[in-house]
Write a protein that holds these residues in place. Structure first.
Motif, PDB file in Angstrom:
ATOM      1  N   VAL A  77       0.812  -1.215   0.000  1.00  0.00           N
ATOM      2  CA  VAL A  77       0.000   0.000   0.000  1.00  0.00           C
ATOM      3  C   VAL A  77       0.850   1.272   0.000  1.00  0.00           C
ATOM      4  N   PRO A  78       1.903   1.387   0.835  1.00  0.00           N
ATOM      5  CA  PRO A  78       2.701   2.636   0.809  1.00  0.00           C
ATOM      6  C   PRO A  78       3.296   2.927  -0.561  1.00  0.00           C
ATOM      7  N   SER A  79       3.767   1.877  -1.246  1.00  0.00           N
ATOM      8  CA  SER A  79       4.355   2.088  -2.573  1.00  0.00           C
ATOM      9  C   SER A  79       3.294   2.531  -3.569  1.00  0.00           C
ATOM     10  N   VAL A  80       2.096   1.974  -3.435  1.00  0.00           N
ATOM     11  CA  VAL A  80       1.007   2.365  -4.340  1.00  0.00           C
ATOM     12  C   VAL A  80       0.657   3.829  -4.136  1.00  0.00           C
ATOM     13  N   LEU A  81       0.540   4.245  -2.885  1.00  0.00           N
ATOM     14  CA  LEU A  81       0.172   5.631  -2.590  1.00  0.00           C
ATOM     15  C   LEU A  81       1.264   6.601  -3.056  1.00  0.00           C
ATOM     16  N   ALA A  82       2.518   6.158  -2.978  1.00  0.00           N
ATOM     17  CA  ALA A  82       3.615   7.029  -3.422  1.00  0.00           C
ATOM     18  C   ALA A  82       3.515   7.304  -4.918  1.00  0.00           C
ATOM     19  N   ASN A  83       2.985   6.329  -5.666  1.00  0.00           N
ATOM     20  CA  ASN A  83       2.875   6.499  -7.106  1.00  0.00           C
ATOM     21  C   ASN A  83       1.777   7.476  -7.510  1.00  0.00           C
ATOM     22  N   LEU A  84       0.918   7.857  -6.568  1.00  0.00           N
ATOM     23  CA  LEU A  84      -0.115   8.845  -6.886  1.00  0.00           C
ATOM     24  C   LEU A  84       0.492  10.201  -7.224  1.00  0.00           C
ATOM     25  N   GLU A  85       1.734  10.430  -6.754  1.00  0.00           N
ATOM     26  CA  GLU A  85       2.375  11.725  -6.977  1.00  0.00           C
ATOM     27  C   GLU A  85       3.525  11.618  -7.966  1.00  0.00           C
ATOM     28  N   HIS A  86       3.573  10.531  -8.739  1.00  0.00           N
ATOM     29  CA  HIS A  86       4.653  10.357  -9.715  1.00  0.00           C
ATOM     30  C   HIS A  86       4.518  11.401 -10.820  1.00  0.00           C
ATOM     31  N   ARG A  87       5.654  11.761 -11.419  1.00  0.00           N
ATOM     32  CA  ARG A  87       5.634  12.813 -12.429  1.00  0.00           C
ATOM     33  C   ARG A  87       4.963  12.367 -13.726  1.00  0.00           C
ATOM     34  N   HIS A  88       4.924  11.040 -14.013  1.00  0.00           N
ATOM     35  CA  HIS A  88       4.375  10.579 -15.296  1.00  0.00           C
ATOM     36  C   HIS A  88       2.895  10.221 -15.158  1.00  0.00           C
ATOM     37  N   HIS A  89       2.089  10.733 -16.086  1.00  0.00           N
ATOM     38  CA  HIS A  89       0.631  10.520 -15.999  1.00  0.00           C
ATOM     39  C   HIS A  89       0.248   9.053 -16.176  1.00  0.00           C
ATOM     40  N   PHE A  90       1.058   8.265 -16.941  1.00  0.00           N
ATOM     41  CA  PHE A  90       0.755   6.843 -17.136  1.00  0.00           C
ATOM     42  C   PHE A  90       0.726   6.106 -15.797  1.00  0.00           C
ATOM     43  N   ILE A  91       1.638   6.465 -14.922  1.00  0.00           N
ATOM     44  CA  ILE A  91       1.707   5.803 -13.607  1.00  0.00           C
ATOM     45  C   ILE A  91       0.598   6.318 -12.699  1.00  0.00           C
ATOM     46  N   ARG A  92       0.381   7.650 -12.696  1.00  0.00           N
ATOM     47  CA  ARG A  92      -0.691   8.199 -11.840  1.00  0.00           C
ATOM     48  C   ARG A  92      -2.045   7.595 -12.222  1.00  0.00           C
ATOM     49  N   ARG A  93      -2.254   7.424 -13.514  1.00  0.00           N
ATOM     50  CA  ARG A  93      -3.528   6.875 -14.007  1.00  0.00           C
ATOM     51  C   ARG A  93      -3.782   5.493 -13.414  1.00  0.00           C
ATOM     52  N   HIS A  94      -2.761   4.612 -13.454  1.00  0.00           N
ATOM     53  CA  HIS A  94      -2.950   3.249 -12.939  1.00  0.00           C
ATOM     54  C   HIS A  94      -2.880   3.194 -11.416  1.00  0.00           C
ATOM     55  N   ALA A  95      -2.187   4.147 -10.821  1.00  0.00           N
ATOM     56  CA  ALA A  95      -2.148   4.196  -9.351  1.00  0.00           C
ATOM     57  C   ALA A  95      -3.536   4.502  -8.791  1.00  0.00           C
ATOM     58  N   VAL A  96      -4.265   5.409  -9.451  1.00  0.00           N
ATOM     59  CA  VAL A  96      -5.634   5.708  -9.007  1.00  0.00           C
ATOM     60  C   VAL A  96      -6.517   4.470  -9.145  1.00  0.00           C
ATOM     61  N   SER A  97      -6.374   3.737 -10.249  1.00  0.00           N
ATOM     62  CA  SER A  97      -7.171   2.520 -10.438  1.00  0.00           C
ATOM     63  C   SER A  97      -6.848   1.489  -9.368  1.00  0.00           C
ATOM     64  N   ALA A  98      -5.558   1.366  -9.019  1.00  0.00           N
ATOM     65  CA  ALA A  98      -5.166   0.399  -7.987  1.00  0.00           C
ATOM     66  C   ALA A  98      -5.739   0.785  -6.628  1.00  0.00           C
ATOM     67  N   VAL A  99      -5.662   2.082  -6.273  1.00  0.00           N
ATOM     68  CA  VAL A  99      -6.236   2.545  -4.994  1.00  0.00           C
ATOM     69  C   VAL A  99      -7.730   2.265  -4.967  1.00  0.00           C
ATOM     70  N   SER A 100      -8.410   2.528  -6.067  1.00  0.00           N
ATOM     71  CA  SER A 100      -9.850   2.284  -6.133  1.00  0.00           C
ATOM     72  C   SER A 100     -10.173   0.800  -5.950  1.00  0.00           C
ATOM     73  N   ALA A 101      -9.401  -0.090  -6.626  1.00  0.00           N
ATOM     74  CA  ALA A 101      -9.658  -1.533  -6.524  1.00  0.00           C
ATOM     75  C   ALA A 101      -9.397  -2.029  -5.104  1.00  0.00           C
ATOM     76  N   ILE A 102      -8.322  -1.544  -4.489  1.00  0.00           N
ATOM     77  CA  ILE A 102      -8.009  -1.993  -3.115  1.00  0.00           C
ATOM     78  C   ILE A 102      -9.078  -1.505  -2.143  1.00  0.00           C
ATOM     79  N   TYR A 103      -9.498  -0.255  -2.286  1.00  0.00           N
ATOM     80  CA  TYR A 103     -10.470   0.316  -1.350  1.00  0.00           C
ATOM     81  C   TYR A 103     -11.827  -0.388  -1.454  1.00  0.00           C
ATOM     82  N   ARG A 104     -12.152  -0.921  -2.641  1.00  0.00           N
ATOM     83  CA  ARG A 104     -13.456  -1.568  -2.824  1.00  0.00           C
ATOM     84  C   ARG A 104     -13.471  -3.031  -2.397  1.00  0.00           C
ATOM     85  N   LEU A 105     -12.333  -3.562  -1.942  1.00  0.00           N
ATOM     86  CA  LEU A 105     -12.313  -4.938  -1.424  1.00  0.00           C
ATOM     87  C   LEU A 105     -13.112  -4.997  -0.123  1.00  0.00           C
TER      88      LEU A 105
END
Length: 950
Positions: free
Chosen positions: A133-161
């Motif tokens: 989880v900490p590594s996933v959250l850190a990627n929310l602030e990555h400089r590249h939009h490709f990573i931020r895009r998938h980081a948001v999807s990962a946070v959403s999937a984890i939160y909905r478990l």
């Protein structure tokens, strides 16, 4: 494979990829070899192999690889393997993967980070996700939009478990903060969707705070906004509905056609205010003219038709915009446009509509259009319907349409002549010009059925002296010279209507036996023999006008009988309007000569088939009538026939009026309905659209428009009990059938004192039904219930059966327990609805359809009409046979029923019954359809239902 799968790969079963070979390649190969081995392993796993011995090899030799392709395939491998033991706990080996995943999430390569984040969206094991989880959250602030895009999807999937809120408790707050500063369209869309699913109030607050800027957002985000508005407005909280409508209205001018289409649909679902409906209708019309895809046009026309059913008054204003869609070359689109326009006719727009249709008819003459004949037929039918409903427009089109009586498309020509027949009766002012036009164009008609109807019109509506004489002269000209054939010395028979110059030029053999020609002179045998040569007839020449002659010589004696009847009527009317007795007798003699020539032709061997008895008797009756006329007979021939036709038209008009009244009564307001004077309401700075919408909401609230008690009562009737009350698990299903989908909402109740583990609803189908997904395993606490939904796709109109069982385990019993469910029968009545079609169309389909099911009548009902009504009610079909044809008590009954399925299939039923001496009904019910399923299913339904009384 009967487990959820997010990956599908083609696998060639002919290639033998053994586990040992794969293992060897993984251990000793370089990057490409390892990638190839991973592909083979994934293919085997997807096709049912387990390969448990590969896991440790992959951990040792594949995890350290830095090849991007190998890392991507590793994630796919981890996605499809079983990550849980039989008890449902995560496998301990999965902990070995965590460090690798954490390294990937911190990799300097953006691709590796992105695909790893995408992989985490498919993980559901908290033990594996928690350290990441900490590594996933850190990627929310990555400089590249490709990573931020998938980081948001990962946070959403984890939160909905199930326990995801414990893994990332502040996920909505983090995502909302990201959304406020994010610039990438996909990342913003993913963040907004996460808030919509997990923290709807935050999403609503963000939307309302940025309402003025929604029109500038990217189309991906605008689509998500529309989904949120729909979801929010379905709930009881309608406080901000006006603001939502304003947002949707601003999006109607968006550059994306998908957004504009969704806006129009959302606007209609939110508000029934005339301004909102008008805006949606205009939007659909703009898309209809701008989109080239025929499927899109058909969908848009369906949406416009839905608007027409509920808001006809508003739709009337866009009828000319809808007509522009006739520019499409597709016939299905044209047909839908014409059907929609017919339902939107009013006295104010009918002239404009008919003028447009008239121009379209003229375009079909150019010959450039594909299937121009079929299109012309549709236009003629539409203009016919317009003229019947609004007779004042008939005069502007009838003369143009009469040019198509000789159309090569026989169906179009038949429609024209039927239109002429109806208009000439209902519009007496047009009679003189129409008769003259019909006489002028009669020689162009080539179809027998069109000729028959045109002759009937000439016989009934030629009233003045000049009209009668012109009609007789035209018929004689189209029949040609008499007799129809001559007999030669060699016994050959020849058509005597060949051009005379052929006879003059062909005298080569002399014969002493004379032959009497049509004019009473004699000719040598050589002249008569040589007349069998057939000259080529140029269009427009004299011989091309002999349409009646060619049809009669082809063996059409029904048409010959119609010619005889028409001549009889014309001669009888000539005797009334012609002061000269000599002229009347001359015309009578000419008619008798034609009739006797036809009889002579019918009884000769010149044609392969002799004249039929009905036509022979009819022509003989005409001959006797002309030789000996009486006042009673004259009245029958000159008045009764036309009176019967007028009565038939009156009955048809009465039926249509009654149907319109029945439809109108449904939407009529009640006498005590609330009348709201919205000019007296406080506007509070609202726009006209918001004001109208609030008025309509007030009306609905006051008149019970928001309550759905009737729907709740219907739901109770559709609940099916699947198990018994004494079973340890009680189950009942609510079945919803919507066109191609069947949704089963199954309520499962644990009636025991024990926890039921791995409870699974196993379903199977019979017929053209297909399960979309297999329901999951559940755990049920003692005396608790669970709602399980199953989706089933339907592919044809056929009675299907859904059966299955409920399987579960208990803690003290090792074996699985099974409860067998009652079968669910899907009724064909859910798929078919009453429909109408013309008698000609019904007969054509009856002759064309190959599947027939014949059901013998076996019922306790003793009244024919009561039995017919019982079958109509049981089969959900419409009776095409008019009520006046079923009047009276004669001991027998024949009727046609018609229905159409949601799949576009036609169901035809013919009922033929008679009452026996003992009072019982006997006979047959015949069902025809293009497909076997609907014929058999409908037959089974009738067999089941016909015995009971209504």
């Amino acid at each position: 494979m009967e487990k959820p799968c997010s990956l599908l790969v083609h696998f060639d079963k002919g290639s033998a990829a053994m586990a040992n070979e794969i293992k060897a390649d993984l251990e000793g190969g370089d990057g490409p070899a390892k990638a190839d081995a991973m592909r083979r392993a994934i293919s085997l796993l997807l096709n049912g192999e387990t390969l448990p011995q590969l896991f440790i090899t992959i951990v040792r030799y594949v995890l350290p690889s830095e090849d991007h392709t190998v890392q991507k395939l590793l994630l796919l491998y981890l996605e499809i393997i079983d990550r849980r033991d039989p008890a449902g706990r995560a496998l301990p080996e999965m902990i070995l993967i965590c460090q690798n995943l954490r390294n990937n999430l911190q990799s300097p390569n953006e691709y590796i980070r992105g695909v790893t984040l995408r992989f985490l969206c498919r993980l559901s094991e908290p033990e594996v996700l928690e350290p990441l989880v900490p590594s996933v959250l850190a990627n929310l602030e990555h400089r590249h939009h490709f990573i931020r895009r998938h980081a948001v999807s990962a946070v959403s999937a984890i939160y909905r478990l199930p326990h995801g809120d414990q893994l990332i408790p502040d996920a909505p707050e983090l995502v909302e903060r990201l959304l406020a500063s994010e610039q990438d369209a996909s990342a913003r869309r993913n963040a907004f969707l996460m808030l919509c699913a997990c923290a709807q109030e935050r999403a609503v607050a963000y939307l309302l705070s940025n309402a003025d800027r929604v029109a500038e957002w990217p189309d991906l985000l605008q689509m998500a906004v529309l989904d949120l508005i729909r979801k929010v407005c379905r709930s009881q909280n309608r406080a901000n509905k006006g603001r939502y409508i304003t947002i949707i209205t601003s999006l109607l001018s968006a550059p994306s056609t998908a957004v504009v289409y969704e806006c129009a649909g959302a606007l209609v679902s939110l508000s029934s205010a005339p301004t909102a409906v008008r805006a949606a209708a205009n939007t659909y019309c703009q898309l209809l003219s701008s989109q080239s895809d025929n499927n899109v046009k058909l969908i848009l026309l369906d949406r416009l038709n839905e608007l027409r059913t509920t808001h006809r008054d508003v739709m009337v204003g866009v009828v000319m915009d809808v007509l522009r869609a006739l520019a499409s070359p597709n016939l299905d689109v044209k047909r839908k446009v014409l059907d929609l326009v017919l339902d939107l006719l009013t006295p104010r727009n009918v002239e404009e509509v008919v003028l447009y249709l008239k121009k379209e008819v003229v375009k079909t003459q150019a010959g450039d259009l594909e299937k121009g004949g079929e299109y012309r037929q549709m236009l003629v039918q539409t203009i016919h319907a317009c003229a019947v409903e609004y007779p004042e427009v008939a005069g502007s089109v009838v003369h143009l349409l009469m040019d198509f009586l000789g159309d090569t498309n026989v169906a179009a020509a038949v429609d024209v002549v039927l239109f002429v027949r109806e208009i000439i009766e209902t519009n007496p002012k047009l009679r003189v010009s129409m008769i003259q036009r019909l006489i002028d164009t009669f020689y162009q008609i080539r179809a027998s059925r069109v000729c028959s109807c045109a002759l009937w019109i000439l016989g009934e509506y030629s009233l003045s002296l000049s009209e009668v004489e012109s009609a007789i002269a035209t018929i004689k000209q189209c029949l040609g010279d008499l007799p129809f054939y001559t007999v030669s010395d060699e016994g050959e028979t020849n058509d005597s209507a060949k051009p005379a110059q052929l006879v003059v030029n062909s005298v080569t053999v002399s014969s002493r036996r004379p032959v009497v020609l049509a004019d009473g002179t004699y000719a040598t045998q050589s002249a008569a023999t040589e007349t069998i040569s057939t000259p080529s007839v140029a269009p427009g020449s004299l011989a091309s006008t002999l349409n009646l002659r060619s049809l009669i010589l082809s063996g059409d004696f029904f048409l010959a009988a119609v010619v005889a009847c028409t001549l009889t009527k014309l001669v009888l009317r000539l005797e009334e309007v012609q002061p000269s007795k000599v002229e009347s007798n001359k015309a009578c003699t000419g008619a008798l000569l034609i009739m006797t020539s036809i009889l002579q032709l019918g009884q000769s061997s010149y044609l392969p088939h002799p004249i039929d008895n009905d036509s022979y008797d009819r022509i003989v009756l005409c001959v006797r009538l002309l030789c000996n006329t009486g006042d009673d007979v004259r009245k029958i021939w000159l008045q009764s026939c036309r009176q019967s036709f007028a009565k038939m038209l009156a009955e048809k008009q009465f039926r249509e009026t009654e149907e319109m009244k029945a439809k109108a009564q449904i939407s009529h307001a009640q006498p005590d309905d609330l009348i709201d004077f919205y000019h007296l309401k406080s506007r509070r700075g609202m726009s006209q659209l918001e004001l109208e919408d609030e008025v309509h909401d007030d009306l609905k609230a006051a008149t019970g428009g928001f309550t759905k008690d009737a729907d709740d009562a219907n739901k109770l009737n559709r609940i099916l009990q699947l198990t018994g009350f004494s079973d340890p698990v009680y189950a009942e299903a609510f079945v919803t059938v919507h066109h191609y989908d069947i949704v089963l909402d199954v309520t499962v109740i644990n009636r025991t004192k024990e926890t039921l583990q791995n409870l699974c609803l196993e379903l199977a189908t019979m017929g053209d039904l297909k399960l979309v997904d297999r329901p999951q395993n559940y755990t049920l606490a003692p005396e608790t219930s669970k709602q399980i939904r199953a989706n089933i796709k339907v592919s044809s109109t056929e009675t299907g059966v859904i059966f299955g069982n409920i399987v579960y385990e208990t803690s003290n019993v090792m074996e699985r327990s099974v409860v067998v469910l009652n079968d669910i029968h899907i009724d064909i009545m859910d798929y078919i609805s009453p429909a109408t079609c013309a008698d000609v169309t019904f007969r054509n389909m009856w002759a064309e359809f190959e599947w027939e099911n014949k059901v013998a009548v076996n019922t306790v009902i003793q009244d024919e009409k009561e039995f017919l009504n019982h079958i109509i009610k049981s089969t959900n079909m419409k009776c095409l046979t008019p009520p006046f044809a079923l009047d009276g008590e004669c001991g027998f009954l024949a009727a046609n029923l018609y229905a159409k399925s949601v799949f576009g299939e036609d169901a035809l039923v013919n009922i033929s019954i008679e009452k026996q001496l003992d009072g019982k009904l006997s006979g047959y019910i015949r069902i025809r359809s293009k497909t076997q399923g609907i014929a058999l299913s409908l037959g089974d339904k009738i067999t089941l239902k016909q015995k009971g009384s209504s």
